[in-house]
Design a protein around this motif. Sequence first.
Motif, mmCIF file in Angstrom:
data_model
loop_
_atom_site.group_PDB
_atom_site.id
_atom_site.type_symbol
_atom_site.label_atom_id
_atom_site.label_comp_id
_atom_site.label_asym_id
_atom_site.label_seq_id
_atom_site.Cartn_x
_atom_site.Cartn_y
_atom_site.Cartn_z
ATOM 1 N N UNK A 186 0.844 -1.203 0.000
ATOM 2 C CA UNK A 186 0.000 0.000 0.000
ATOM 3 C C UNK A 186 0.873 1.245 0.000
ATOM 4 N N UNK A 189 2.561 1.764 -3.371
ATOM 5 C CA UNK A 189 1.620 2.276 -4.354
ATOM 6 C C UNK A 189 1.443 3.777 -4.193
ATOM 7 N N UNK A 985 4.087 2.610 -14.094
ATOM 8 C CA UNK A 985 4.172 1.145 -14.164
ATOM 9 C C UNK A 985 4.450 0.570 -12.787
ATOM 10 N N UNK A 986 5.345 1.241 -12.048
ATOM 11 C CA UNK A 986 5.642 0.800 -10.686
ATOM 12 C C UNK A 986 4.366 0.813 -9.834
ATOM 13 N N UNK A 988 1.400 0.501 -10.854
ATOM 14 C CA UNK A 988 0.517 -0.568 -11.322
ATOM 15 C C UNK A 988 0.953 -1.910 -10.731
ATOM 16 N N UNK A 989 2.274 -2.090 -10.669
ATOM 17 C CA UNK A 989 2.792 -3.340 -10.077
ATOM 18 C C UNK A 989 2.402 -3.438 -8.607
ATOM 19 N N UNK A 991 -0.098 -2.052 -7.231
ATOM 20 C CA UNK A 991 -1.543 -2.275 -7.161
ATOM 21 C C UNK A 991 -1.853 -3.761 -7.379
ATOM 22 N N UNK A 992 -1.140 -4.360 -8.328
ATOM 23 C CA UNK A 992 -1.354 -5.785 -8.584
ATOM 24 C C UNK A 992 -0.999 -6.593 -7.344
ATOM 25 N N UNK A 993 0.086 -6.173 -6.687
ATOM 26 C CA UNK A 993 0.485 -6.895 -5.475
ATOM 27 C C UNK A 993 -0.580 -6.716 -4.392
ATOM 28 N N UNK A 994 -1.118 -5.515 -4.297
ATOM 29 C CA UNK A 994 -2.167 -5.266 -3.309
ATOM 30 C C UNK A 994 -3.334 -6.224 -3.561
ATOM 31 N N UNK A 995 -3.712 -6.338 -4.827
ATOM 32 C CA UNK A 995 -4.848 -7.202 -5.158
ATOM 33 C C UNK A 995 -4.560 -8.640 -4.759
ATOM 34 N N UNK A 996 -3.356 -9.069 -5.107
ATOM 35 C CA UNK A 996 -2.948 -10.449 -4.824
ATOM 36 C C UNK A 996 -2.962 -10.715 -3.320
ATOM 37 N N UNK A 998 -4.390 -8.986 -1.000
ATOM 38 C CA UNK A 998 -5.715 -8.799 -0.406
ATOM 39 C C UNK A 998 -6.483 -10.115 -0.442
ATOM 40 N N UNK A 999 -6.439 -10.787 -1.591
ATOM 41 C CA UNK A 999 -7.155 -12.067 -1.685
ATOM 42 C C UNK A 999 -6.598 -13.050 -0.665
ATOM 43 N N UNK B 14 0.139 1.531 -18.502
ATOM 44 C CA UNK B 14 0.928 0.434 -17.938
ATOM 45 C C UNK B 14 0.250 -0.910 -18.166
ATOM 46 N N UNK B 17 -1.913 -5.710 -13.616
ATOM 47 C CA UNK B 17 -2.052 -6.991 -12.905
ATOM 48 C C UNK B 17 -0.738 -7.710 -12.663
ATOM 49 N N UNK B 18 0.416 -7.056 -12.990
ATOM 50 C CA UNK B 18 1.680 -7.779 -12.817
ATOM 51 C C UNK B 18 2.349 -7.327 -11.525
ATOM 52 N N UNK B 19 2.119 -8.085 -10.480
ATOM 53 C CA UNK B 19 2.778 -7.777 -9.211
ATOM 54 C C UNK B 19 4.215 -8.247 -9.320
ATOM 55 N N UNK B 30 9.313 -2.910 -19.209
ATOM 56 C CA UNK B 30 9.247 -1.445 -19.214
ATOM 57 C C UNK B 30 8.820 -0.876 -20.561
ATOM 58 N N UNK B 374 -8.920 -3.613 6.536
ATOM 59 C CA UNK B 374 -8.216 -3.599 5.251
ATOM 60 C C UNK B 374 -9.038 -2.829 4.215
ATOM 61 N N UNK B 382 -7.764 0.395 -6.655
ATOM 62 C CA UNK B 382 -7.985 -1.031 -6.464
ATOM 63 C C UNK B 382 -9.327 -1.458 -7.048
ATOM 64 N N UNK B 389 -12.072 -7.154 -5.136
ATOM 65 C CA UNK B 389 -13.229 -7.608 -4.362
ATOM 66 C C UNK B 389 -13.726 -6.414 -3.558
#
Lengths: 1160, 419
Positions: A186, A189, A985-986, A988-989, A991-996, A998-999, B14, B17-19, B30, B374, B382, B389
């Motif tokens: 968080x 991000x 892009x950073x 976004x990455x 954010x993707x980690x947050x989503x992951x 979070x689940x 960007x 979805x790529x963590x 990049x 959370x 998000x 969710x």
Amino acid sequence: MRLQELKLVRFGPFTDGELLFSEPGKRIHVIYGDNEAGKSTVLRSISALLFGIDERTQDAHLHATNDLRIGGTLENDAGDTLRVVRRKGRKDTLLDLDGGALPESLLHAYTGGITKDVFEAMFGLDHERLVAGGRDLLEGHGEVGQALFGAAAGLRGLHDLVARFQSEAGDLFKNAGSKPRLNQALRHHQEARKSVRKLALKPSAWATAKRGLEEGRAELVQIQQTYREARAHLEQRQLLKAVLPDVREHEAIQARRAELGEVPLLPEDARDHRRNAERILKENLTRREKLSDEEQRLHAEHVALDVPDPLLALEARIAELAGARAIHLKAATDRSGLASKLNAGVIALDELLRRLPLPKSPEEIEALRIDTASQARIRDLIREGDQLEAKAAASRDSAREATARAKKAEEDLRDLPPTLDGTALASAVKTARRAGDLEANHRGVSAELSAKRQTAELRTATLTLWGGTPEAAASLPLPLDATIERFEQDFGDAAETARLLASRRHKLDDELAELREEIVALESGGSIPTARDLNEKRERRDGLWATIRGVWLDGAAQAQSSPTLAGDYQDAVRSADTLGDQMFAEHKRVAQIEEHRARENRIQRNLQGLEQETSALNQRKDQLADAWRQAWEPTGVAPSFPREMRAWKAQQQNVATLVGESAALEDQLDTLGATIETHRQACSQSLVTLGENELDPSLGLAALLDVAEARLAVIEANRERRDHLSEVLTTAAETRTQRNGELAQTEESIEDWRTRWEQSIAPLHLPATARPSEAEAMLELLDQSFTKHAELNAHRERIRHIDADNQAFAEEIEALAGEACPDLLPGTPDIRAADLLARLEGGRSGRTRREEILARLDAITAEQGDAERERAAAETTLASYVEIAGVESPDLLEAAESRSQEVRSLESRRVHVEERLRRSGRRLEDLVEATREIEEDPLNREIEELNKALTVTEDLRDQKNQQFANLQSDFEAMDGGATAAAANETAEEALAEIAHLTSEYALKQVAAVMLNREIQRFAQSNQGPILSRASQLFQRLTLGRYTSISSTFSARDEMILVCNRVDKVAAEVQQLSDGTRDQLYLSLRLAALEHHMQANESMPLIVDDVLLTFDDPRSRATFETLGAMANTRQVLFFTHHRRLVELAEEAIPKEFLEVHELRA
Amino acid sequence: MKFMHAADIHLDSPLRGLARYEAAPTDELRAATRRAFQNLVDTCLDQSVELLVLAGDIYDGEWKDYNTGLFFVGQLRRLTNEGVHVALIKGNHDAASQITRQLTLPEGALAFDTRRPQTHILEDIGVALHGQSYGRRDVTEDLASDYPEPIAGLFNLGVLHTALEGREGHDAYAPCSVARLLERGYDYWALGHVHRREIVSEDPWVVFPGNLQGRHARETGPKGATLVTVEDGSVASLQALELDVVRWARCEVDVSDARSAHDVISQVRQALEVEAEAAGDRLLATRVQLRGRSAADGELRSQTERWESEIRAAALDVSVPVWVEKVVFDTQPDLDPDVLIEGAGPISELLRSVRNASADDETLHEVIASLKNLAEKLPPEYRDLDDAMDLTSRDAAIALLAEVEKMLLPHLLSLEETG
């Protein structure tokens, strides 16, 4: 469900094995087998039959995987039976007896629809699970929900699982945290979003920058133009300044030239040439005079000179006289030396000749000369004779010496003692030595023995409670360790109980005392009016009121009876009211006192109860003490406490060990003594045989061996001496014989020599008997005589040569003098030679001087010619300059030269100035025109001012340049770069980690919530029945030490289990011993199972050796419990302990029990 | 004559979805949209096309960095310097973009007006271009209806940003029917807006080239532009060119036959190899979805993080760089969980209770409450994610409970096995 039969058709080590559980009534089956009997295989086969054979089975070692078969007959609670066969495979593994596939669902009516995992967890119980269950109880602090759920489901580690979900969720996110991964994501991000905002380029910012750049460029162009103009002006002024001096000089030159007018130009070097000519003319005169003088002087000298020319004609021969004269003088000296040597030699030769035997004159000497070969032969014979003499002498000496040696050896042999044989003695000594130091060994063992005995006696003496010898102590019939331990535990338990009782007693006493103090305190708050007091007051008030009423209503005559009636009544009313109020006010205190009194009574009752428990305990302790004493009776020892007796027994064991060790040492000593004596005998006998008759019979083995070895050494020394002497004798005899032979041979050789000798010395004119030394002297004398004679002859020859040379020298001088120098004075040849040489020298000098004078005269004539030519040339030069300059005489040349020089100099300067001015790039006329009005000082001032102005403009231009460069670089930085996009892009990455995360977090969090919730819910709905049944089982399994299990709130406000002891002490799970905790778990498990099976299809309970750590009474209790359960359910109990089989037979009625023995 | 037709560049948007994770090929990821656009320009020059047509959505609507515009103009200048014509219309994203308003296109590049449809004639190559830009984001009228008449003797090319009658996943802007496009009488309709390549009609040609670079897990497969060759005034050939630099894929693996999680890993590795082959030498961004009734289900679900790492490690062995976007565990246990759930005993009761919880308000409330902290901290972005969710919603709680049920089963059973 009940398993009626289990057929191990092909499974593990079994082929056509079967176990029948079908006999009516027999519901508890103990299956006994040794370690390798296949107990585990049978256990596995039950779950394999019901749920399928494991994918990776370990039971296919005898039979091929595809051949594995297990059969069985099942009976469910409804009374239906099913016969099935299970094969190994991935589907259709359930078969009927004919091998036809059956649906798995057919089994649901028998298994109640549980899965394999659940079956094994719920209905399987082994030692490991029991212990782990007990440990779980401990780790979960006996939390009711987890304890009941875990026991009911047969799950282990439930506590860990709940904690794990919670901790994993916590690792991902914490509300106020920063470390957990989600908190970090968080933050990342947020930071990346911030970067994007910072890095992004606004369109308006770009437009502004572009406009600024254009304006800056225009400004820059302007300032550069201004600068260029100012600079051009300055440069023009600077140029004028630079050419001004040259222009002025040019003007001056032009003026001077005009002033000089027409001037003839002489050559530039005219002055030098003129001066040179003048100097030559002057020097030339002097030189010619000098030459003339010298010429005259040389002529005179030439005429006066006298040179002897005839002498010089013989110059070569006279010059040779110098060398000949030197040789002549040397020869004269040599000749006188030779003459004296000759005289002395003649005398010496005469002397030698006189010593010879025959001839007497030198002339006769040649007759005596002997040839070289004969001389050599005589010398060889002299040497040979000497050698032969020496050899004979040596042989004779050696023979004499050998004879003397032999004689000495014979005498020594006679003095030696006789020979003895020591072989037997040596052998005896060797055998004894090989056995080692037997006597030291003997002493060592003996010391060890006495030490052991002493220790044993000391230990026996310190063995309290008993008196006797160590041997008697060692053989006491003591109780077993196990027995002692059992008593120790029982005594410990009793002491623990007593401690608990005492502690409770103290607590109650304290409580009572405190209570009583409180009561006293409450009561001391003044007397408390009782209800009776109030009643009395009220009665009095009512009585007075009745009186007053009577007086008032009836006008009674009692009025006079009490004049203070009204006052009394008023007092009575106030008094009753006050008391009522007081009672109301004191009501709370009253209630407290009453409550305290009630508690006091209760505590006293408790104390009485405690008294009774204490006396019961004391009685139990007495019984225990009696039993303890009985256990020791056979030993006659009055026992102390079990723990001390265990130490006592250990010490007694120690004594027994020592006694045993002492006996062994004694045996060892006896054996050693006998061996020593045997060796001693053997040695003594051998010594006696060798004549040792005076041996001390008390000598020990070691001393005896020393004597024997000394004796053996003497025998050996004698033998060696004898051998040596015999050898000396033999050698001496041999030497003597050899030397005598050699001597005879030498003497023969001497005889032969003599004959040859006599023949050889005959030419020397010596007698035949002459000795070699005489012959040698003769040969020497002859040699000397011959040498001296030859020397004398040589001297004579040399003198003759010298005399001849002198004659020739004198003759040459005479010849020369006669030819060239008749006036030479008479004298010896060497003096006349010297004079002649002196005259030659004088002649040579004169001749040389004459040649020099003639040469010089020739040179003077040449020089005079040169001087005349020089004079003529100088005069010509002067005449030519006079003509060019247009003057009348050479005297006027100097002034003309000066004028010509000035004109040339002016011309040269003009050329230089014009050249410099030309370099400025401007025409001379223009420059002259431009500088016409210019003054130097005002020009300098103007230039200075222009310079200042230009510097100011230059600074301004640089400043603008810099500003423009900045604008340009700012603008160029807006290059369409992707830094903002990269930050995005950073973000976004992140954010993707947050989503992951979070689940993940949500899943863990919800899992923890649900698990906890369900565990608590299970506990709430099942706690009552399970705990009540578990209490009964627990009481039985603990042999009545615990009466029940209940629940209470812990300090952490969790509902936890407590176990209530027979003495009413409640113990939490942590306070239980490991064994008791296992029993608690077993009780909960069994109770939960019973509870489960009340509502569901029953299943066989499979118990695998759970009683490993239980003692006999508890094992028996467990069997009783299982037996009681087996009234309704099937129990299969597996064990490989024969003892457990016996206990089962004791504890379970025959009609329920069947024992199966396994043999693979 | 050759021209290139591209659309939906979405410069500097960007990839979603790529963590990031350790060993993820971050460098290769990049500026993917920029590099794809450079590929497009390079290819135009290599192929010597005379015209590049961009059918809208050059930028991403919310993106405000003017550098993106500068980059775009810089690239266009490479083309115009070589005499290549560039024609573009603004799409819904461009209309919303602040960049568009300031930017000056290089000489030789033309943009269509936003107020009315226009015709631009390129005489040197014999082309008449007809088009109209979006003036605002949500154009809901049928722009095509007002497009000019074709010009005889020229190659008539219509440029339009539209969803036609509607395409799944795309807003229905500038709706129009295919029939209307066909009746207009143009030779080629260069469309934009729909990210999936599609040839709507062949006579005349109506083409969506698809977007230039896939940007998330739903935009899988090759992406690029369409190269059109015109001979004698009509289309002679069409060629789809792959110009993307990151290839998105969805790697679904049926693991029914896997006997252990290790089997699953090797199956995934094989599947990734197949996808890598298709991606050429590009970075492959892929979602791995495991499905099927499998003996490995329990092992996978009791340690999802571990197996996700193992799969990512396996991806390192593949011949191209692979970014595993996420691993979806969509497997079912070997044994039917319903048998257990309907059975007897505490475990069954527990699972049953979890299953029934979706219908129980109190439980749902408790679940939602446990996630409240959370939910309050999640950033607004998000919510825009595909897999976001709403942690405060009943639906999310119900979905989570379903997952928890699947996860708890192996955990409870493995308790008994591992103690």
